[in-house]
Design a protein around this motif. Sequence first.
Motif, short mmCIF file in Angstrom:
data_model
loop_
_atom_site.label_atom_id
_atom_site.label_comp_id
_atom_site.label_asym_id
_atom_site.label_seq_id
_atom_site.Cartn_x
_atom_site.Cartn_y
_atom_site.Cartn_z
N ARG A 111 2.22 -6.93 -1.32
CA ARG A 111 2.15 -7.52 0.09
C ARG A 111 3.27 -8.82 0.24
O ARG A 111 3.91 -8.65 1.43
CB ARG A 111 0.74 -8.11 0.40
N GLN A 112 3.22 -9.41 -0.74
CA GLN A 112 4.29 -10.66 -0.44
C GLN A 112 5.82 -10.36 -0.54
O GLN A 112 6.54 -11.02 -0.15
CB GLN A 112 3.95 -11.85 -1.51
N SER A 167 -0.94 -6.82 9.33
CA SER A 167 -0.63 -7.03 7.94
C SER A 167 -1.70 -6.78 6.91
O SER A 167 -1.42 -6.69 5.67
CB SER A 167 -0.41 -8.68 7.82
N LYS A 168 -2.95 -6.52 7.39
CA LYS A 168 -3.93 -6.21 6.40
C LYS A 168 -4.27 -4.74 6.11
O LYS A 168 -5.24 -4.33 5.39
CB LYS A 168 -5.23 -6.80 6.82
N ARG A 216 2.08 -11.38 8.53
CA ARG A 216 1.30 -11.87 7.42
C ARG A 216 1.21 -13.65 7.55
O ARG A 216 0.25 -14.05 6.95
CB ARG A 216 2.19 -11.54 6.11
#
Length: 322
Positions: A55-56, A165-166, A241
């Motif tokens: 994700r990052q 974002s989730k 995010r």
Amino acid sequence: MEEKNTIFGKMIAYSKQDGNKNVILLITYLIIQTIIFGIATPFFLTVSNFQNLMRQTAELGMVTIPLAIILMTGNIDLSIGSVMGVCAISLARFLKIGLNPVGAVFLAVCIGMFLGGINGILVAKFNLEGIVATLGMQVMLRGICYILTGGRPVSGLPKDFLAFSKIEVGGIPLSFIVMLIIFSIAIFIMQKTTFGIKVHAIGYNARTSTFSGINAKKIKFLLFTLSGAIAALASMFMLARFASAESEFANGYDTDTLTSLLIGGISIAGGSGNMIGAFLGFITIATLRNGLNHIGVSAIYQQFILGALIIAFAVNWKKKRD
């Protein structure tokens, strides 16, 4: 069975192909690095850590793709982080005034394409060196980021946009899936189509490629425009995010993407390297930073380690070419 038909023999044959010399070494290094961090901390080899890692780093992976192809033409784009900043702040402003998220994202991508197109015009039309044109754009656009924010972060974004974002598919963040799709398309185009051949030809010798009937100016313009569009797309995921956009949004992404590609064996002089190496370089940097964070290495020492890694890989690639 002949040695060349064994797995080991095939790996040697693959490593001898132009642009693939770095792939085997990177895979080996990545495996060793993962084992070391797995032993050093029990939190590294966990599902939750890899989900956070994906994700990052998805946005960084996205903008690495067009930059890799631009480098192969013998140019460079140092304005990626600033383009992301302008697009993210603009997108946040659009959402704040109540614009439909789909329409807001579309306008942000258009802004990214426009800014990338300016880079393309400066390089292709006015024959400026990519490092000069995009460095000027980097500084100018970062100034625009300060103007747009007024020194204050743009927050309070719609919850339905932040929930974007989730989203996960099979436990994998949507942003990482999008990044993998773009990378897969880029690998296919650069290795299986005439466009990839033209890009490498421009990198080897732009003037000679023109005599061969390749429209180098058009390709350069398209690549810089594409870089702006993908930067805008990456900024959308990053904004969702972080839930806010500030003047320093994505500052430093230019250096991180370039570092990944240099480690991945992409020649800054153009003409050599491939997208698989670019992908492995990006994954190497992402996992290295993540692992160093887990074992408590400060950001100061991380910069030193990254710099040493770049030099070590650069020396190795030069020896292989010589």
